[in-house]
Design an enzyme around this catalytic site. Sequence first.
Site, PDB file in Angstrom:
ATOM      1  CG  HIS A   5      -0.271   0.060   2.531  1.00  0.00           C
ATOM      2  ND1 HIS A   5      -0.045  -1.064   3.284  1.00  0.00           N
ATOM      3  CD2 HIS A   5       0.239   1.077   3.248  1.00  0.00           C
ATOM      4  CE1 HIS A   5       0.574  -0.736   4.404  1.00  0.00           C
ATOM      5  NE2 HIS A   5       0.763   0.563   4.399  1.00  0.00           N
ATOM      6  CD  GLU A  55      -1.485   2.859   6.608  1.00  0.00           C
ATOM      7  OE1 GLU A  55      -1.197   3.513   7.631  1.00  0.00           O
ATOM      8  OE2 GLU A  55      -0.763   1.945   6.150  1.00  0.00           O
ATOM      9  CG  HIS A  74       1.102  11.579  -9.877  1.00  0.00           C
ATOM     10  ND1 HIS A  74       2.253  11.990 -10.498  1.00  0.00           N
ATOM     11  CD2 HIS A  74       0.643  10.530 -10.604  1.00  0.00           C
ATOM     12  CE1 HIS A  74       2.489  11.227 -11.554  1.00  0.00           C
ATOM     13  NE2 HIS A  74       1.521  10.328 -11.638  1.00  0.00           N
ATOM     14  CD  GLU A 117      -0.935  10.656 -14.559  1.00  0.00           C
ATOM     15  OE1 GLU A 117      -0.630  10.946 -15.727  1.00  0.00           O
ATOM     16  OE2 GLU A 117      -0.194   9.979 -13.817  1.00  0.00           O
TER      17      GLU A 117
END
Length: 139
Positions: A5, A55, A74, A117
């Site tokens: 994550h 997370e 990003h 994005e």
Amino acid sequence: MKYLHTMIRVHDLDATLRFFVDGLGLRETRRMENAQGKYTLVFLAAEETPDAEIELTFNWGSDEDYGSARNFGHLAFRVQDIYATCAHLQSMGYTIHRPPRDGHMAFVRSPDRISVELLQDGHLPSQEPWASMPNTGTW
């Protein structure tokens, strides 16, 4: 090795969940609250990639300045209809900082200034008002 994550610190958990869940369509996969540590962790995932999670870390009562998040870069999501996604986010009050003028790519920022994005699955023909819309701010 397995990717697990990406963690993002957030100031307002409800506002951030509104952006990622209601705005982008991610779903909450699990939540952990730690009263002793005074934090909540919320894990989110996209339908097509349930193992690639975000997370959200909410530190209760924190007023720490997390900065502009420009050093992070990003997050990127593939969407089925970039125009519909951007219009939906705009209707929720979010600014599309880099409009999808080319029918392929756009940028928006979360309430905690995380740059997101959006990439069209394939390409759509250029469409107004997006085609002539200027960039706004930074992403």
